[in-house]
Motif scaffolding. Sequence first.
Motif, PDB file in Angstrom:
ATOM      1  N   THR A  40       5.547  -3.534  12.605  1.00 59.66           N
ATOM      2  CA  THR A  40       6.209  -2.901  11.541  1.00 59.66           C
ATOM      3  C   THR A  40       5.299  -1.985  10.756  1.00 59.66           C
ATOM      4  O   THR A  40       4.052  -1.700  10.719  1.00 59.66           O
ATOM      5  CB  THR A  40       7.311  -3.601  10.765  1.00 59.66           C
ATOM      6  OG1 THR A  40       6.273  -4.186   9.807  1.00 59.66           O
ATOM      7  CG2 THR A  40       7.886  -4.562  11.772  1.00 59.66           C
ATOM      8  N   ASP A  41       5.902  -0.902  10.019  1.00 65.57           N
ATOM      9  CA  ASP A  41       4.703  -0.267   9.047  1.00 65.57           C
ATOM     10  C   ASP A  41       5.086  -1.019   7.548  1.00 65.57           C
ATOM     11  O   ASP A  41       4.842  -0.213   6.717  1.00 65.57           O
ATOM     12  CB  ASP A  41       5.431   1.152   8.972  1.00 65.57           C
ATOM     13  CG  ASP A  41       6.834   1.397   8.731  1.00 65.57           C
ATOM     14  OD1 ASP A  41       7.459   0.498   8.464  1.00 65.57           O
ATOM     15  OD2 ASP A  41       7.276   2.592   8.209  1.00 65.57           O
ATOM     16  N   ALA A  42       5.377  -2.207   7.448  1.00 63.95           N
ATOM     17  CA  ALA A  42       5.709  -2.835   6.207  1.00 63.95           C
ATOM     18  C   ALA A  42       4.442  -2.833   5.271  1.00 63.95           C
ATOM     19  O   ALA A  42       4.407  -2.562   4.227  1.00 63.95           O
ATOM     20  CB  ALA A  42       6.083  -4.399   6.553  1.00 63.95           C
ATOM     21  N   LEU A  43       3.365  -3.224   5.993  1.00 61.01           N
ATOM     22  CA  LEU A  43       2.083  -3.147   4.934  1.00 61.01           C
ATOM     23  C   LEU A  43       1.755  -1.725   4.745  1.00 61.01           C
ATOM     24  O   LEU A  43       1.181  -1.368   3.682  1.00 61.01           O
ATOM     25  CB  LEU A  43       0.952  -3.885   5.799  1.00 61.01           C
ATOM     26  CG  LEU A  43       1.045  -5.326   5.888  1.00 61.01           C
ATOM     27  CD1 LEU A  43      -0.028  -5.734   6.904  1.00 61.01           C
ATOM     28  CD2 LEU A  43       1.417  -6.014   4.951  1.00 61.01           C
ATOM     29  N   ASP A  44       2.107  -0.743   5.567  1.00 62.41           N
ATOM     30  CA  ASP A  44       1.834   0.768   5.120  1.00 62.41           C
ATOM     31  C   ASP A  44       2.567   0.995   3.684  1.00 62.41           C
ATOM     32  O   ASP A  44       1.826   1.594   3.001  1.00 62.41           O
ATOM     33  CB  ASP A  44       2.074   1.843   6.239  1.00 62.41           C
ATOM     34  CG  ASP A  44       1.273   1.648   7.534  1.00 62.41           C
ATOM     35  OD1 ASP A  44       0.551   0.658   7.649  1.00 62.41           O
ATOM     36  OD2 ASP A  44       1.369   2.598   8.393  1.00 62.41           O
ATOM     37  N   ARG A  45       3.754   0.688   3.871  1.00 59.62           N
ATOM     38  CA  ARG A  45       4.696   0.819   2.774  1.00 59.62           C
ATOM     39  C   ARG A  45       4.230   0.193   1.800  1.00 59.62           C
ATOM     40  O   ARG A  45       4.422   0.582   0.547  1.00 59.62           O
ATOM     41  CB  ARG A  45       6.232   0.704   3.301  1.00 59.62           C
ATOM     42  CG  ARG A  45       6.829   1.681   4.271  1.00 59.62           C
ATOM     43  CD  ARG A  45       8.202   1.114   4.678  1.00 59.62           C
ATOM     44  NE  ARG A  45       8.243   0.083   5.630  1.00 59.62           N
ATOM     45  CZ  ARG A  45       8.640  -1.002   5.083  1.00 59.62           C
ATOM     46  NH1 ARG A  45       9.241  -1.267   3.984  1.00 59.62           N
ATOM     47  NH2 ARG A  45       9.079  -1.948   6.269  1.00 59.62           N
ATOM     48  N   LEU A  46       3.947  -1.019   1.763  1.00 60.27           N
ATOM     49  CA  LEU A  46       3.508  -1.900   0.568  1.00 60.27           C
ATOM     50  C   LEU A  46       2.449  -1.428  -0.146  1.00 60.27           C
ATOM     51  O   LEU A  46       2.462  -1.427  -1.310  1.00 60.27           O
ATOM     52  CB  LEU A  46       3.338  -3.304   1.290  1.00 60.27           C
ATOM     53  CG  LEU A  46       2.719  -4.437   0.041  1.00 60.27           C
ATOM     54  CD1 LEU A  46       4.096  -4.948  -0.610  1.00 60.27           C
ATOM     55  CD2 LEU A  46       2.455  -5.794   0.614  1.00 60.27           C
ATOM     56  N   TYR A  47       1.391  -0.831   0.487  1.00 57.82           N
ATOM     57  CA  TYR A  47       0.366  -0.509  -0.095  1.00 57.82           C
ATOM     58  C   TYR A  47       0.062   1.004  -0.087  1.00 57.82           C
ATOM     59  O   TYR A  47      -0.927   1.634  -1.046  1.00 57.82           O
ATOM     60  CB  TYR A  47      -0.821  -0.888   0.628  1.00 57.82           C
ATOM     61  CG  TYR A  47      -1.110  -2.635   0.744  1.00 57.82           C
ATOM     62  CD1 TYR A  47      -1.210  -3.297  -0.599  1.00 57.82           C
ATOM     63  CD2 TYR A  47      -1.091  -3.299   1.657  1.00 57.82           C
ATOM     64  CE1 TYR A  47      -1.452  -4.518  -0.573  1.00 57.82           C
ATOM     65  CE2 TYR A  47      -1.283  -4.686   1.626  1.00 57.82           C
ATOM     66  CZ  TYR A  47      -1.114  -5.269   0.307  1.00 57.82           C
ATOM     67  OH  TYR A  47      -1.307  -6.723   0.305  1.00 57.82           O
TER      68      TYR A  47
END
Length: 258
Positions: free
Chosen positions: A229-236
């Motif tokens: 997913t792009d979850a870490l992109d969104r998180l940081y």
Amino acid sequence: MNIDIKNISFSYKEEKKVLSSTSFSLSSKDMTALLGRNGAGKSTLFKIFLKMLTPQSGGIEIDGRNLASFTNKELAKVFSYIPQSSYMEFPYSVMDTLLMAKASALPIFSSPKMKEKREAEEILEDFSISHLSSRNMENLSGGEKQLILIARALLQNAAFIILDEPTSNLDYGNQLMVLEKLKELNKQGIGIIYSTHNPELALTYSSRILTLNEGKVSTYSDPGELVETDALDRLYGRRLYIRRIFTGESERYICAPM
């Protein structure tokens, strides 16, 4: 042992909520990493686990029992805790520091006896640090201190060990050493819950990763699912290059900005 966090909300006085309707479950079978920006609520969540803070709404159940009903002695059998930083007021030896873990299990005004000392010696041997037994805690390296604190947490015989950024002040070699030891303990049946600002290490060593963003759970999954997913992109707030690589019999993750 299972922990169910149900719609926890918490704020400091009139400030914006640090945690908002936060829900998820933890198992002592897992090594769980908490990822999130500064102020995401990781340390606050740990303090709620330890009953140092009380949520304004929601609650926590441990194997179906409300956390609020646990006495301090009972809670000591569930959680042992290693804070982000630890300062010793007095020049305790390594052995004295370890034996502090037995305080909750002993009658008031009692002192550890040979049985407890033998337990501590066995753990030092298992950690390959018996030679540090009589050393002053002030004279240890950062990695040695962290191993001693983990050994003390283990001596408490709790179901879970909670660690607030356990590798933040360590060099890379000691970061790996500490996480390898934690993973080994998890394989022995001890639940590990830790926060970190290093997604690469979280992906490599954890069986589950929870991401907190503005007080809410964004994702809760295993590393393989998370990197799809792009979850870490969104998180940081950054585009990240994440790849899984195999080194001999193990696998690691690399994480870099694009």
